[in-house]
Write a protein that holds these residues in place. Structure first.
Motif, mmCIF file in Angstrom:
data_model
loop_
_atom_site.group_PDB
_atom_site.id
_atom_site.type_symbol
_atom_site.label_atom_id
_atom_site.label_comp_id
_atom_site.label_asym_id
_atom_site.label_seq_id
_atom_site.Cartn_x
_atom_site.Cartn_y
_atom_site.Cartn_z
ATOM 1 N N LEU A 117 0.540 -1.237 0.448
ATOM 2 C CA LEU A 117 0.101 -0.084 -0.048
ATOM 3 C C LEU A 117 0.739 1.456 0.080
ATOM 4 O O LEU A 117 0.505 2.125 -1.051
ATOM 5 C CB LEU A 117 -0.659 -0.294 1.068
ATOM 6 N N ASP A 137 1.458 4.151 -2.558
ATOM 7 C CA ASP A 137 1.187 6.261 -2.623
ATOM 8 C C ASP A 137 3.007 6.265 -2.691
ATOM 9 O O ASP A 137 2.228 7.370 -3.169
ATOM 10 C CB ASP A 137 1.628 6.410 -0.635
ATOM 11 N N HIS A 156 1.775 7.720 -6.152
ATOM 12 C CA HIS A 156 0.713 8.612 -6.152
ATOM 13 C C HIS A 156 2.046 9.919 -6.223
ATOM 14 O O HIS A 156 1.070 10.926 -6.859
ATOM 15 C CB HIS A 156 -0.148 8.523 -5.513
ATOM 16 N N LYS A 173 1.790 12.617 -8.668
ATOM 17 C CA LYS A 173 1.328 13.962 -8.898
ATOM 18 C C LYS A 173 2.476 15.017 -8.954
ATOM 19 O O LYS A 173 2.423 16.504 -9.457
ATOM 20 C CB LYS A 173 1.144 14.412 -7.342
ATOM 21 N N ASP A 230 3.206 -4.914 -11.220
ATOM 22 C CA ASP A 230 2.990 -5.434 -10.494
ATOM 23 C C ASP A 230 2.047 -5.543 -9.727
ATOM 24 O O ASP A 230 2.495 -5.605 -7.829
ATOM 25 C CB ASP A 230 4.237 -6.896 -10.494
ATOM 26 N N SER A 231 0.561 -5.458 -9.986
ATOM 27 C CA SER A 231 -0.434 -5.236 -8.839
ATOM 28 C C SER A 231 -1.879 -5.862 -8.393
ATOM 29 O O SER A 231 -1.746 -6.633 -9.394
ATOM 30 C CB SER A 231 -0.885 -3.079 -9.061
ATOM 31 N N GLU A 232 -1.933 -6.239 -7.453
ATOM 32 C CA GLU A 232 -3.258 -6.957 -7.302
ATOM 33 C C GLU A 232 -4.514 -4.988 -6.171
ATOM 34 O O GLU A 232 -4.452 -4.791 -4.772
ATOM 35 C CB GLU A 232 -3.030 -7.843 -6.265
ATOM 36 N N GLY A 233 -4.941 -4.342 -6.537
ATOM 37 C CA GLY A 233 -6.204 -3.365 -7.072
ATOM 38 C C GLY A 233 -5.597 -2.736 -6.232
ATOM 39 O O GLY A 233 -4.338 -2.146 -7.311
ATOM 40 N N ASP A 234 -4.738 -2.106 -5.012
ATOM 41 C CA ASP A 234 -4.717 -1.180 -4.784
ATOM 42 C C ASP A 234 -2.834 -1.706 -3.851
ATOM 43 O O ASP A 234 -2.594 -0.728 -3.894
ATOM 44 C CB ASP A 234 -4.935 -0.541 -3.394
ATOM 45 N N LYS A 235 -2.592 -2.274 -4.206
ATOM 46 C CA LYS A 235 -1.539 -3.140 -3.664
ATOM 47 C C LYS A 235 -0.594 -3.503 -4.472
ATOM 48 O O LYS A 235 -1.110 -4.062 -5.862
ATOM 49 C CB LYS A 235 -1.571 -4.503 -3.198
ATOM 50 N N LYS A 289 2.729 -4.094 -5.668
ATOM 51 C CA LYS A 289 4.431 -5.261 -5.607
ATOM 52 C C LYS A 289 5.294 -4.586 -5.947
ATOM 53 O O LYS A 289 6.495 -4.479 -5.619
ATOM 54 C CB LYS A 289 4.394 -6.476 -6.040
ATOM 55 N N ARG A 341 3.643 4.403 9.964
ATOM 56 C CA ARG A 341 1.638 4.639 10.318
ATOM 57 C C ARG A 341 0.623 3.508 10.745
ATOM 58 O O ARG A 341 1.417 2.745 10.740
ATOM 59 C CB ARG A 341 1.294 4.937 8.846
ATOM 60 N N ALA A 363 -3.830 0.956 7.558
ATOM 61 C CA ALA A 363 -5.486 0.974 7.083
ATOM 62 C C ALA A 363 -5.682 -0.907 6.656
ATOM 63 O O ALA A 363 -6.552 -1.241 7.429
ATOM 64 C CB ALA A 363 -5.625 1.088 5.113
ATOM 65 N N GLN A 365 3.879 -6.445 -19.491
ATOM 66 C CA GLN A 365 2.668 -5.056 -19.331
ATOM 67 C C GLN A 365 1.029 -5.570 -20.391
ATOM 68 O O GLN A 365 -0.145 -5.362 -19.674
ATOM 69 C CB GLN A 365 3.124 -4.524 -19.034
#
Lengths: 332, 422
Positions: free
Chosen positions: B182, B186, B189, B193, B208-213, B215, B241, B244, B313
Motif C-alpha cells: 500500500l 502511495d 501516487h 503528482k 505488478d499489482s493487485e487492486g490497490d497493492k 508489489k 503509520r 489500513a 504488461q
C-alpha cells in the motif's frame, strides 16, 4: 484515506480467473479486462450530471476528491460487463480476444469476432520478418495475394509495416464473416497502401485465371488451415468451440481423405504456379510463403512446392523453436 | 637539486602523489615540517560581509591560482607571439576560454567584495541619505554575489550528461507485507503528482499489482533534467503509520525501495543481438492454430552480464519486447555508469548521489506529520503535502544543495603550480 472499492470486488473475479489460468496470467488478463472496461465501456454519468442531481436534491456538489475517486470506481454497467466477461472466460471458455474484441498485430490493431480465426503470435512474428525482408529488398510495387486472410491480419500487418506504395495486397477468404470483418479492419487501420478483400473459394478451378486477369502477381502469402482431423479432436475448447473449423482443418473434416493437414498447402502451391509465379527470373524475395503446423508437415510442404516449380525452399522456425513457415523461391 | 627545491615549495599531498620521486624522497614526518610555510587558505577581503559563502576557503585559494594561470596565459597570448606554433596558439586559446568561464565570474565576485567594503564605510557615514543609498546598493551587490557564486559552482562541477536525460523509476515494496504494498502505491501516487507538476511525461513500463497493492512498478519518466532531480530518490523509504489493514491501531514500520536509473540514449549502449537470450513463456506443445494463447510475457537475458528483464504488461509480444529492451538498456547503462562513478569517487565519502539501493534515505512518520531525509538530516512537517507531490520539491532542493557542496568540497582536479609571491 478511503481505499477504492476495486479492492473488494475484484478479488472474487481474480479468484475465478486464477482457477482457470494460474495466478500470473489471471492477473494480466484481469488487468487487460479492466483497462478495456475503462476505455471502451464508458459510463453515462458525467460530473455535470452528478452535480445537477445533487443540487436538485439540495445536497452539496461532489468535491474534487470525490469525482477523482468516482472516476476510479466502476459504474454498475462496467461491473456487469466485467462479471459477464469473467464468467464467459471461465465457464464457456470464450477466448479473451473475443471478449475484448481486439488483438494487437504488428503495428495494426485487429478486430476479432467469433467465429473468425484469432491472429496468432507466430503469424505476427513471421509477418514482421517478411516485412523486414521486403523492405530491405526495396523493389517496386509488389502485388501480393494473402490467401485465407481471415480477419485480414496478415494483409493489414504487412500494409502497416511497409513504407507507402511498396505493396498492393489482396486478401481472400472463403468465409463471408471473415470478409466482413476484414473490411471492418481495413476501415479501422489506416494502412498506407492499397488493400482490398474479396470473398473467394480458392478450390474452384476458375480462380487462377480470374485473378490473373486482374494483375500480375509477385507473391502469395498464407496462413492456411493445417490442423489434422486427429489433432482437431484434441484441441482446447477455447479454440474448438469458438473458432471456425474451416479456418483450422483443411478439406472436409468428416471425410478421412487427408490426415496430414497439408491439402490446402498443396492447393496453394498449385494455385501459385497457375498464377505464373513459378516462371520468370529468379528474385531475392520468396514467391510463396505458407505457415505450417510443425516439423511433421515440413517435408510434405517442401515436396508440394518442389512439385510445382519452386526449386528452392526455406524453413523458418518460430520463437518456440517449432518449424513454422515454409518459403518457396524460384531460382533459375 | 633545483628540481628538489621547487618541489619543496609544493604542498605535501602533491609530493606523495608524485610517484616518480617517491623512491628518492623521504616522505616521513621530518620532511613535513621542513617544507616552506604555505599561507593558510583564507577568504578574500570583504567576503565576510556577504554572509556565509557557498565556496570554502580552499576553493577561494584554488580560484586565485586559476586566476593567476589565466592571466599568465593572457600575457603569453598578447605578448610575443611570433615564435609560437599555430597549435600552441590554438591550445592556449582553448585553455583560456575554458578557464575564463570560471575566472570571469570570480573576478566579478572579487569586485563585488571590494564594493561591499566601500559600502561598509558608507554605512557608517553621518548622512542618513547616504546610509539609505548604501543599504539599497548593498542589497543589489549581495544578489550579484549570489549569482557569481552560482556561476562559479556551475563552471566547476563535473558535467554528468546523464543528469539532463530522462529516468527509469522503479518502486518496489519492501518489508511489511500488504502495508508495504500500500505504501508503494502511495509513493507511486506521490511521484505521479510530482511529475504532473513538473510537466514530465510518465509511462508505465510494467506494474505488478493487485487492486490497490503494488508489489513492483517500473515507470519511464521523460523530460529535461529528470534524472538530475530524481536521482536523489534512490534508496529505502521507510513509513511509520497505522496501516489500513490494522485492527488494533498500532503503528507499524514498513519500507519500499526506490531505484532510479538514467534512461539510456541508444547512442551510448551497444547491445549485440547474439548476446541476448529472449525467452518467451510458452507451453510446450504444437502452438500456432492449435492453441489460442494470451500469454505475451517476454524475458530478455543479456548473457555476458547476466542482467535479465521481464515484461508482461501489454497484450502484444512485440510491445513487451520493446519495453523490456528499454529497461535492459537502462540497467546496463546504469551498471556501466555506476562502475565508472565508483572508480572516480573511490576516495570520497559522500552522503548523497551514490545511488546505492540499500541506503536508508527517508522516513515518513504519519503520527508526527514528519518527513525526515537522513542523508542531510532534514525534517519537514507536512506529510500531506509530501504525498501530494507538492512538498517534494523542498526536500529535493535541499538535497541538491548538499550534493553540490559535497562535489565541490572533494574536487581535486586543479594542478598545482607555485603560488604567486605575495
Amino acid at each position: 484515506m478511503p481505499r477504492s472499492v476495486l479492492n473488494n470486488t475484484v478479488i472474487p473475479l481474480l479468484r475465478q480467473l486464477t482457477k482457470k489460468l494460474g495466478e500470473q496470467q489471471a492477473k494480466n488478463e484481469l488487468r487487460w479486462m479492466t483497462d478495456h472496461v475503462r476505455k471502451a465501456i464508458t459510463t453515462k454519468h458525467t460530473v455535470e450530471h452528478t452535480t445537477n442531481a445533487r443540487l436538485w436534491r439540495d445536497q452539496c456538489a461532489p468535491s474534487a476528491e470525490e469525482t477523482e475517486l468516482a472516476s476510479k470506481r466502476f459504474s454498475s454497467v462496467q461491473w456487469a460487463w466485467l462479471r459477464q466477461a469473467v464468467h464467459d472466460r471461465v465457464e464457456t471458455n470464450k477466448p479473451l480476444q473475443y471478449i475484448l474484441g481486439t488483438q494487437p498485430f504488428g503495428n495494426a490493431t485487429v478486430l476479432t469476432r467469433p467465429p473468425v480465426l484469432i491472429p496468432r503470435w507466430e503469424t505476427e512474428e513471421w509477418m514482421l520478418k517478411l516485412a523486414d525482408m521486403i523492405r530491405a529488398e526495396n523493389t517496386g510495387l509488389l502485388n501480393v495475394l494473402d490467401a485465407c486472410t481471415g480477419s485480414g491480419c496478415v494483409a493489414l500487418g504487412l500494409a502497416c509495416a511497409l513504407p507507402r506504395g511498396s505493396v498492393h495486397i489482396t486478401g481472400v477468404d472463403i468465409s463471408q464473416d471473415a470478409c466482413e470483418l476484414a473490411l471492418e479492419n481495413l476501415a479501422r487501420n489506416k494502412a498506407k497502401q492499397a488493400v482490398e478483400f474479396q470473398c473467394v473459394d480458392l478450390h474452384e478451378q476458375s480462380v487462377a485465371s480470374e485473378l490473373m486477369s486482374r494483375r500480375v502477381w509477385d507473391m502469395v502469402v498464407a496462413n492456411p488451415p493445417y490442423v489434422t482431423p486427429a489433432e482437431y479432436a484434441e484441441l482446447d475448447p477455447d479454440v474448438k468451440d469458438w473458432e471456425d473449423v474451416r479456418a483450422l482443418v483443411p478439406g472436409d473434416p468428416t471425410s478421412d481423405l487427408d490426415q496430414s493437414g497439408l491439402s490446402f498447402v498443396v492447393r496453394l502451391a498449385q494455385l501459385t504456379r497457375e498464377l505464373g509465379l513459378a516462371d520468370g527470373e529468379s528474385t531475392k524475395l520468396p514467391r510463396l510463403v505458407v505457415e505450417i503446423g510443425g516439423a511433421h508437415q515440413v517435408d510434405g510442404a517442401r515436396q508440394a512446392m518442389h512439385d510445382n516449380g519452386f526449386n528452392l525452399t526455406e524453413v523458418w522456425k518460430d520463437m518456440a523453436g517449432i518449424d513454422r513457415v515454409v518459403l518457396g523461391y524460384h531460382k533459375t | 637539486m633545483n628540481a628538489l627545491r621547487a618541489l619543496k615549495a609544493r604542498p605535501m599531498r602533491a609530493l606523495v602523489r608524485d610517484s616518480r620521486l617517491s623512491g628518492l624522497l623521504n616522505t616521513g614526518t621530518a620532511h613535513r615540517y621542513a617544507t616552506t610555510a604555505q599561507p593558510k587558505p583564507s577568504f578574500p577581503p570583504g567576503s565576510e560581509l556577504a554572509g556565509k559563502s557557498k565556496l570554502t576557503a580552499q576553493i577561494h585559494e584554488k580560484l586565485k591560482i586559476m586566476q593567476y594561470k589565466h592571466n599568465k596565459i593572457l600575457e603569453q597570448m598578447t605578448g610575443d607571439i611570433s615564435g609560437m606554433e599555430r597549435e600552441d596558439m590554438a591550445r592556449l586559446a582553448k585553455e583560456q576560454s575554458n578557464m575564463g568561464m570560471i575566472v570571469v565570474p570570480y573576478e566579478h565576485l572579487l569586485k563585488q567584495y571590494s564594493e561591499l567594503l566601500e559600502l561598509e564605510q558608507m554605512m557608517n557615514a553621518d548622512d542618513p541619505d547616504l546610509r539609505r543609498l548604501a543599504r539599497e546598493e548593498r542589497q543589489e551587490v549581495l544578489e550579484n554575489v549570489a549569482t557569481c557564486e552560482n556561476d562559479i559552482i556551475n563552471g566547476l562541477l563535473p558535467k554528468d550528461s546523464a543528469e539532463s536525460a530522462g529516468a527509469i523509476l522503479e518502486i518496489r515494496a519492501g518489508t511489511g507485507g500488504d502495508e508495504a504494498s500500500l505504501f508503494c502505491a502511495d509513493l507511486l501516487h506521490m511521484y505521479e503528482k510530482y511529475a504532473q507538476l513538473r510537466k514530465w511525461k510518465l509511462e508505465t513500463m510494467s506494474m505488478d499489482s493487485e487492486g490497490d497493492k503494488i508489489k513492483e512498478v517500473v515507470l519511464k519518466v521523460s523530460g529535461r533534467g529528470v534524472f538530475g532531480v530524481l536521482m536523489f530518490e534512490s534508496g529505502v523509504h521507510r513509513v511509520q503509520r497505522v496501516p489500513a489493514t490494522e485492527t488494533q491501531g498500532r503503528v507499524h514500520t514498513s519500507t519500499a525501495t526506490v531505484a532510479v536509473l538514467p534512461h539510456a540514449t541508444n547512442v551510448n549502449i551497444v547491445i549485440k543481438e547474439s548476446d541476448l537470450r529472449i525467452d518467451v513463456f510458452r507451453a510446450s506443445g504444437k502452438g500456432g492454430q492449435h492453441v489460442n494463447t494470451t500469454d505475451s510475457a517476454v524475458r530478455i537475458t543479456h548473457i555476458p552480464t547476466g542482467i535479465s528483464v521481464e515484461n508482461q504488461q501489454e497484450r502484444s509480444q512485440i510491445q513487451n519486447r520493446e519495453r523490456a529492451m528499454q529497461v535492459l538498456r537502462a540497467r546496463m547503462y546504469e551498471r556501466e555508469r555506476s562502475r565508472l562513478d565508483l572508480e572516480r569517487r573511490a576516495s570520497r565519502n559522500k552522503l548523497i548521489g551514490s545511488g546505492d539501493r540499500s541506503e536508508k534515505c527517508r522516513t515518513y512518520n504519519y503520527a508526527q506529520n514528519r518527513v525526515t531525509d537522513h542523508r542531510i538530516n532534514f525534517s519537514m512537517y507536512n506529510i500531506e503535502g509530501m504525498m501530494n507531490g507538492t512538498a517534494l520539491q523542498i526536500v529535493i532542493d535541499q538535497l541538491r544543495i548538499q550534493h553540490d557542496l559535497d562535489e565541490l568540497a572533494s574536487m581535486d582536479d586543479f594542478d598545482y603550480i607555485s603560488p604567486p609571491s605575495q
